[in-house]
Scaffold this motif. Sequence first.
Motif, PDB file in Angstrom:
ATOM      1  N   ALA A  16       0.833  -1.208   0.000  1.00 17.34           N
ATOM      2  CA  ALA A  16       0.000   0.000   0.000  1.00 17.34           C
ATOM      3  C   ALA A  16       0.867   1.258   0.000  1.00 17.34           C
ATOM      4  O   ALA A  16       0.586   2.226  -0.715  1.00 17.34           O
ATOM      5  CB  ALA A  16      -0.928  -0.012   1.209  1.00 17.34           C
ATOM      6  N   PHE A  17       1.933   1.243   0.791  1.00 14.47           N
ATOM      7  CA  PHE A  17       2.839   2.393   0.842  1.00 14.47           C
ATOM      8  C   PHE A  17       3.493   2.635  -0.509  1.00 14.47           C
ATOM      9  O   PHE A  17       3.553   3.768  -0.990  1.00 14.47           O
ATOM     10  CB  PHE A  17       3.906   2.170   1.916  1.00 14.47           C
ATOM     11  N   LEU A  18       3.992   1.576  -1.144  1.00 13.09           N
ATOM     12  CA  LEU A  18       4.620   1.720  -2.462  1.00 13.09           C
ATOM     13  C   LEU A  18       3.616   2.205  -3.503  1.00 13.09           C
ATOM     14  O   LEU A  18       3.949   3.027  -4.354  1.00 13.09           O
ATOM     15  CB  LEU A  18       5.252   0.401  -2.902  1.00 13.09           C
ATOM     16  N   GLY A  19       2.397   1.713  -3.444  1.00 11.49           N
ATOM     17  CA  GLY A  19       1.361   2.173  -4.369  1.00 11.49           C
ATOM     18  C   GLY A  19       1.073   3.657  -4.208  1.00 11.49           C
ATOM     19  O   GLY A  19       0.956   4.397  -5.185  1.00 11.49           O
ATOM     20  N   ALA A  20       0.951   4.112  -2.968  1.00  8.77           N
ATOM     21  CA  ALA A  20       0.711   5.534  -2.707  1.00  8.77           C
ATOM     22  C   ALA A  20       1.885   6.384  -3.167  1.00  8.77           C
ATOM     23  O   ALA A  20       1.714   7.464  -3.737  1.00  8.77           O
ATOM     24  CB  ALA A  20       0.451   5.757  -1.215  1.00  8.77           C
ATOM     25  N   LEU A  21       3.090   5.901  -2.948  1.00  9.62           N
ATOM     26  CA  LEU A  21       4.291   6.623  -3.382  1.00  9.62           C
ATOM     27  C   LEU A  21       4.336   6.768  -4.899  1.00  9.62           C
ATOM     28  O   LEU A  21       4.596   7.853  -5.425  1.00  9.62           O
ATOM     29  CB  LEU A  21       5.532   5.901  -2.868  1.00  9.62           C
ATOM     30  N   ILE A  22       4.057   5.695  -5.600  1.00  4.77           N
ATOM     31  CA  ILE A  22       4.056   5.734  -7.072  1.00  4.77           C
ATOM     32  C   ILE A  22       2.950   6.649  -7.584  1.00  4.77           C
ATOM     33  O   ILE A  22       3.164   7.451  -8.492  1.00  4.77           O
ATOM     34  CB  ILE A  22       3.920   4.308  -7.642  1.00  4.77           C
ATOM     35  N   TYR A  23       1.768   6.572  -6.994  1.00  4.81           N
ATOM     36  CA  TYR A  23       0.652   7.423  -7.413  1.00  4.81           C
ATOM     37  C   TYR A  23       0.998   8.902  -7.238  1.00  4.81           C
ATOM     38  O   TYR A  23       0.775   9.717  -8.133  1.00  4.81           O
ATOM     39  CB  TYR A  23      -0.603   7.078  -6.616  1.00  4.81           C
ATOM     40  N   ASN A  24       1.555   9.265  -6.076  1.00  2.00           N
ATOM     41  CA  ASN A  24       1.915  10.666  -5.837  1.00  2.00           C
ATOM     42  C   ASN A  24       3.019  11.129  -6.772  1.00  2.00           C
ATOM     43  O   ASN A  24       3.004  12.266  -7.241  1.00  2.00           O
ATOM     44  CB  ASN A  24       2.334  10.871  -4.379  1.00  2.00           C
ATOM     45  N   THR A  25       3.976  10.287  -7.042  1.00  2.00           N
ATOM     46  CA  THR A  25       5.066  10.645  -7.952  1.00  2.00           C
ATOM     47  C   THR A  25       4.534  10.880  -9.354  1.00  2.00           C
ATOM     48  O   THR A  25       4.930  11.829 -10.034  1.00  2.00           O
ATOM     49  CB  THR A  25       6.134   9.539  -7.967  1.00  2.00           C
ATOM     50  N   MET A  26       3.618  10.053  -9.808  1.00  2.00           N
ATOM     51  CA  MET A  26       3.052  10.201 -11.149  1.00  2.00           C
ATOM     52  C   MET A  26       2.244  11.487 -11.274  1.00  2.00           C
ATOM     53  O   MET A  26       2.255  12.138 -12.308  1.00  2.00           O
ATOM     54  CB  MET A  26       2.175   8.995 -11.496  1.00  2.00           C
ATOM     55  N   SER A  27       1.545  11.896 -10.229  1.00  2.00           N
ATOM     56  CA  SER A  27       0.736  13.110 -10.319  1.00  2.00           C
ATOM     57  C   SER A  27       1.624  14.345 -10.421  1.00  2.00           C
ATOM     58  O   SER A  27       1.240  15.330 -11.042  1.00  2.00           O
ATOM     59  CB  SER A  27      -0.206  13.222  -9.118  1.00  2.00           C
ATOM     60  N   TYR A  28       2.821  14.315  -9.842  1.00  2.00           N
ATOM     61  CA  TYR A  28       3.715  15.458  -9.937  1.00  2.00           C
ATOM     62  C   TYR A  28       4.433  15.523 -11.276  1.00  2.00           C
ATOM     63  O   TYR A  28       4.938  16.558 -11.650  1.00  2.00           O
ATOM     64  CB  TYR A  28       4.748  15.444  -8.804  1.00  2.00           C
ATOM     65  N   SER A  29       4.474  14.441 -11.990  1.00  2.00           N
ATOM     66  CA  SER A  29       5.215  14.447 -13.247  1.00  2.00           C
ATOM     67  C   SER A  29       4.340  14.814 -14.437  1.00  2.00           C
ATOM     68  O   SER A  29       4.755  14.667 -15.576  1.00  2.00           O
ATOM     69  CB  SER A  29       5.870  13.083 -13.479  1.00  2.00           C
ATOM     70  N   GLN A  30       3.149  15.309 -14.192  1.00  2.00           N
ATOM     71  CA  GLN A  30       2.273  15.701 -15.289  1.00  2.00           C
ATOM     72  C   GLN A  30       2.797  16.951 -16.005  1.00  2.00           C
ATOM     73  O   GLN A  30       2.531  17.135 -17.178  1.00  2.00           O
ATOM     74  CB  GLN A  30       0.861  15.923 -14.782  1.00  2.00           C
ATOM     75  N   TYR A  31       3.498  17.794 -15.299  1.00  2.00           N
ATOM     76  CA  TYR A  31       4.065  19.007 -15.889  1.00  2.00           C
ATOM     77  C   TYR A  31       5.557  19.046 -15.591  1.00  2.00           C
ATOM     78  O   TYR A  31       5.966  18.995 -14.429  1.00  2.00           O
ATOM     79  CB  TYR A  31       3.390  20.256 -15.320  1.00  2.00           C
ATOM     80  N   ARG A  32       6.361  19.138 -16.634  1.00  2.00           N
ATOM     81  CA  ARG A  32       7.823  19.209 -16.489  1.00  2.00           C
ATOM     82  C   ARG A  32       8.299  20.369 -17.340  1.00  2.00           C
ATOM     83  O   ARG A  32       7.964  20.460 -18.528  1.00  2.00           O
ATOM     84  CB  ARG A  32       8.458  17.901 -16.950  1.00  2.00           C
ATOM     85  N   VAL A  33       9.067  21.263 -16.751  1.00  4.48           N
ATOM     86  CA  VAL A  33       9.463  22.493 -17.436  1.00  4.48           C
ATOM     87  C   VAL A  33      10.921  22.823 -17.130  1.00  4.48           C
ATOM     88  O   VAL A  33      11.432  22.500 -16.064  1.00  4.48           O
ATOM     89  CB  VAL A  33       8.540  23.663 -17.012  1.00  4.48           C
ATOM     90  N   GLU A  34      11.569  23.458 -18.107  1.00  2.00           N
ATOM     91  CA  GLU A  34      12.906  24.002 -17.894  1.00  2.00           C
ATOM     92  C   GLU A  34      12.781  25.518 -17.950  1.00  2.00           C
ATOM     93  O   GLU A  34      12.269  26.070 -18.923  1.00  2.00           O
ATOM     94  CB  GLU A  34      13.874  23.533 -18.971  1.00  2.00           C
ATOM     95  N   VAL A  35      13.224  26.170 -16.899  1.00  2.82           N
ATOM     96  CA  VAL A  35      13.167  27.633 -16.806  1.00  2.82           C
ATOM     97  C   VAL A  35      14.594  28.153 -16.697  1.00  2.82           C
ATOM     98  O   VAL A  35      15.384  27.663 -15.903  1.00  2.82           O
ATOM     99  CB  VAL A  35      12.340  28.077 -15.578  1.00  2.82           C
ATOM    100  N   CYS A  36      14.901  29.169 -17.501  1.00  2.00           N
ATOM    101  CA  CYS A  36      16.203  29.842 -17.437  1.00  2.00           C
ATOM    102  C   CYS A  36      15.997  31.242 -16.867  1.00  2.00           C
ATOM    103  O   CYS A  36      15.129  31.986 -17.339  1.00  2.00           O
ATOM    104  CB  CYS A  36      16.843  29.930 -18.825  1.00  2.00           C
ATOM    105  N   MET A  37      16.793  31.572 -15.858  1.00  2.00           N
ATOM    106  CA  MET A  37      16.715  32.878 -15.206  1.00  2.00           C
ATOM    107  C   MET A  37      18.047  33.591 -15.348  1.00  2.00           C
ATOM    108  O   MET A  37      19.101  32.951 -15.397  1.00  2.00           O
ATOM    109  CB  MET A  37      16.392  32.709 -13.718  1.00  2.00           C
ATOM    110  N   GLU A  38      17.967  34.927 -15.407  1.00  2.00           N
ATOM    111  CA  GLU A  38      19.170  35.752 -15.428  1.00  2.00           C
ATOM    112  C   GLU A  38      19.035  36.806 -14.353  1.00  2.00           C
ATOM    113  O   GLU A  38      17.998  37.470 -14.242  1.00  2.00           O
ATOM    114  CB  GLU A  38      19.358  36.400 -16.795  1.00  2.00           C
ATOM    115  N   TYR A  39      20.102  36.942 -13.544  1.00  2.00           N
ATOM    116  CA  TYR A  39      20.090  37.924 -12.468  1.00  2.00           C
ATOM    117  C   TYR A  39      21.499  38.442 -12.258  1.00  2.00           C
ATOM    118  O   TYR A  39      22.433  37.660 -12.064  1.00  2.00           O
ATOM    119  CB  TYR A  39      19.547  37.294 -11.177  1.00  2.00           C
ATOM    120  N   GLN A  40      21.656  39.752 -12.318  1.00  2.00           N
ATOM    121  CA  GLN A  40      22.934  40.431 -12.131  1.00  2.00           C
ATOM    122  C   GLN A  40      24.044  39.813 -12.983  1.00  2.00           C
ATOM    123  O   GLN A  40      25.150  39.546 -12.514  1.00  2.00           O
ATOM    124  CB  GLN A  40      23.329  40.441 -10.652  1.00  2.00           C
ATOM    125  N   GLY A  41      23.735  39.564 -14.236  1.00  2.00           N
ATOM    126  CA  GLY A  41      24.721  39.067 -15.180  1.00  2.00           C
ATOM    127  C   GLY A  41      24.980  37.570 -15.121  1.00  2.00           C
ATOM    128  O   GLY A  41      25.767  37.046 -15.899  1.00  2.00           O
TER     129      GLY A  41
END
Length: 92
Positions: A16-41
Motif C-alpha cells: 500500500a505504501f509503495l502504491g501511494a508513493l508511485i501514485y503521488n510521484t506520477m501526479s507530480y510528473s504531469q508538468y515538467r518544465v525548464e526555466v532559465c533565469m538571469e540575475y545580475q549578469g
Amino acid sequence: MKNPKLVVGIIVGAIAFLGALIYNTMSYSQYRVEVCMEYQGRKNCRTALGASEELAVRAATDNACAMIASGMTDSMACTGSQPVSVKWLNRK
C-alpha cells in the motif's frame, strides 16, 4: 514464523505504501518544465516537476535563482523577475 498475520499485515502495508508513493510521484510528473533565469549578469537553467503548470514553473524558477542569487533580498528579486526562457518538456 510465530505470527503469520503480522507478516501478512506488514507485506500488505508495504504494498500500500509503495502504491501511494508511485501514485503521488506520477501526479507530480504531469508538468515538467525548464526555466532559465538571469540575475545580475548570471544565468542558470533548472528543470522541475509540478502537479500544475504554475507549480512547475515556480519550482524551476526558485531552483534556478537559488544558484545565482545570494541572500534573501537577491533571491526574492530574482524569483520576481521574468524568466529568460520557459521550455515545456511534458505537459498534461
